[in-house]
Design a protein around this motif. Sequence first.
Motif, mmCIF file in Angstrom:
data_model
loop_
_atom_site.group_PDB
_atom_site.id
_atom_site.type_symbol
_atom_site.label_atom_id
_atom_site.label_comp_id
_atom_site.label_asym_id
_atom_site.label_seq_id
_atom_site.Cartn_x
_atom_site.Cartn_y
_atom_site.Cartn_z
ATOM 1 N N GLY A 108 1.052 -1.149 -0.062
ATOM 2 C CA GLY A 108 -0.038 -0.103 0.046
ATOM 3 C C GLY A 108 0.672 1.140 0.094
ATOM 4 O O GLY A 108 2.040 1.184 -0.449
ATOM 5 N N SER A 109 0.167 2.471 0.594
ATOM 6 C CA SER A 109 1.242 3.510 0.681
ATOM 7 C C SER A 109 0.571 4.232 2.028
ATOM 8 O O SER A 109 -0.626 4.485 1.918
ATOM 9 C CB SER A 109 0.793 4.351 -0.697
ATOM 10 N N PRO A 110 1.451 5.125 2.298
ATOM 11 C CA PRO A 110 1.104 6.086 3.701
ATOM 12 C C PRO A 110 0.139 6.989 3.142
ATOM 13 O O PRO A 110 -0.551 7.622 4.078
ATOM 14 C CB PRO A 110 2.550 6.507 4.146
ATOM 15 N N VAL A 111 0.161 7.466 1.924
ATOM 16 C CA VAL A 111 -0.691 8.402 1.519
ATOM 17 C C VAL A 111 -2.096 8.184 1.478
ATOM 18 O O VAL A 111 -3.017 9.264 1.512
ATOM 19 C CB VAL A 111 -0.072 9.098 0.267
ATOM 20 N N GLU A 112 -2.496 6.957 1.520
ATOM 21 C CA GLU A 112 -3.684 6.530 1.637
ATOM 22 C C GLU A 112 -4.569 6.571 3.170
ATOM 23 O O GLU A 112 -5.642 6.485 3.186
ATOM 24 C CB GLU A 112 -3.958 5.150 1.301
ATOM 25 N N TYR A 113 -3.646 7.053 4.091
ATOM 26 C CA TYR A 113 -4.118 7.150 5.512
ATOM 27 C C TYR A 113 -4.170 8.668 5.714
ATOM 28 O O TYR A 113 -3.368 9.502 5.705
ATOM 29 C CB TYR A 113 -3.265 6.295 6.177
ATOM 30 N N ASN A 114 -5.314 8.889 6.278
ATOM 31 C CA ASN A 114 -5.706 10.463 6.714
ATOM 32 C C ASN A 114 -5.309 10.706 8.049
ATOM 33 O O ASN A 114 -4.832 11.965 8.293
ATOM 34 C CB ASN A 114 -7.335 10.597 6.642
ATOM 35 N N TYR A 115 -4.972 10.002 8.990
ATOM 36 C CA TYR A 115 -4.606 10.328 10.433
ATOM 37 C C TYR A 115 -3.385 9.322 10.646
ATOM 38 O O TYR A 115 -3.411 7.924 10.588
ATOM 39 C CB TYR A 115 -6.001 10.037 11.225
ATOM 40 N N TRP A 116 -2.615 9.846 11.694
ATOM 41 C CA TRP A 116 -1.606 9.123 12.274
ATOM 42 C C TRP A 116 -1.109 9.538 13.852
ATOM 43 O O TRP A 116 -1.403 10.642 14.268
ATOM 44 C CB TRP A 116 -0.155 9.638 11.450
ATOM 45 N N GLY A 117 -0.753 8.553 14.220
ATOM 46 C CA GLY A 117 -0.360 8.484 15.729
ATOM 47 C C GLY A 117 0.980 9.199 16.058
ATOM 48 O O GLY A 117 1.793 9.418 14.715
ATOM 49 N N GLN A 118 1.545 9.353 17.060
ATOM 50 C CA GLN A 118 2.816 10.263 17.298
ATOM 51 C C GLN A 118 3.993 9.205 17.070
ATOM 52 O O GLN A 118 5.094 9.699 17.094
ATOM 53 C CB GLN A 118 2.895 10.883 18.557
ATOM 54 N N GLY A 119 3.700 7.792 17.267
ATOM 55 C CA GLY A 119 4.525 6.782 17.011
ATOM 56 C C GLY A 119 5.123 6.327 18.613
ATOM 57 O O GLY A 119 5.001 7.200 19.365
ATOM 58 N N THR A 120 5.674 5.265 18.446
ATOM 59 C CA THR A 120 6.305 4.360 19.774
ATOM 60 C C THR A 120 7.452 3.802 19.262
ATOM 61 O O THR A 120 7.117 3.016 18.220
ATOM 62 C CB THR A 120 4.953 3.779 20.269
ATOM 63 N N GLN A 121 8.376 4.029 20.144
ATOM 64 C CA GLN A 121 9.649 3.278 19.530
ATOM 65 C C GLN A 121 9.732 1.863 19.862
ATOM 66 O O GLN A 121 9.625 1.575 21.107
ATOM 67 C CB GLN A 121 11.034 4.036 20.045
ATOM 68 N N VAL A 122 10.161 1.063 19.107
ATOM 69 C CA VAL A 122 10.292 -0.618 19.363
ATOM 70 C C VAL A 122 11.744 -0.597 18.976
ATOM 71 O O VAL A 122 12.503 -0.432 17.801
ATOM 72 C CB VAL A 122 9.326 -1.446 18.508
ATOM 73 N N THR A 123 12.642 -1.057 20.078
ATOM 74 C CA THR A 123 13.982 -1.420 19.834
ATOM 75 C C THR A 123 14.214 -2.951 20.211
ATOM 76 O O THR A 123 13.954 -3.407 21.493
ATOM 77 C CB THR A 123 14.940 -0.712 20.907
ATOM 78 N N VAL A 124 14.734 -3.751 19.263
ATOM 79 C CA VAL A 124 15.219 -5.199 19.443
ATOM 80 C C VAL A 124 16.538 -5.443 19.375
ATOM 81 O O VAL A 124 17.221 -5.175 18.624
ATOM 82 C CB VAL A 124 14.558 -6.121 18.476
ATOM 83 N N SER A 125 17.144 -5.981 20.513
ATOM 84 C CA SER A 125 18.747 -6.206 20.516
ATOM 85 C C SER A 125 18.878 -7.751 20.820
ATOM 86 O O SER A 125 18.088 -8.249 21.016
ATOM 87 C CB SER A 125 19.222 -5.401 21.534
#
Length: 125
Positions: A108-125
């Motif tokens: 798909g494409s991000p442009v198809e979405y109208n609303y976004w959250g602020q994001g949450t960081q995920v780190t895997v080590s």
Amino acid sequence: HVQLVESGGGSVQAGGSLRLSCAASGYTSSSFCMGWFRQATGKEREAVVVIDSDGSTSYADSVKGRFTISKDNAKNTLYLQMKSMKPEDTAMYYCAASLWRLCSRVPGSPVEYNYWGQGTQVTVS
């Protein structure tokens, strides 16, 4: 006013699990397409998984069998259960909401979405 608020990110060791949540307000999650995207440092934002209003899903090949998307329509909340995590899953994860009932299949494409959250960081080590 639509607001999407993600939570649940953090640091985890390879092979571990995390569950992300996205609480929606001003928006009816049961009526529209929603999805989870991620963006690693220096890379473009990519779709991880999307879910139609009717519950049909589409996953990126890289997460199939490890990640599961779900919605609690009563709580207007979207979830992403992540298991068997890998270092390459490290990224900022974003919840996205569309005004379409059906989602384009991943990628798909991000442009198809109208609303976004602020994001949450995920780190895997």
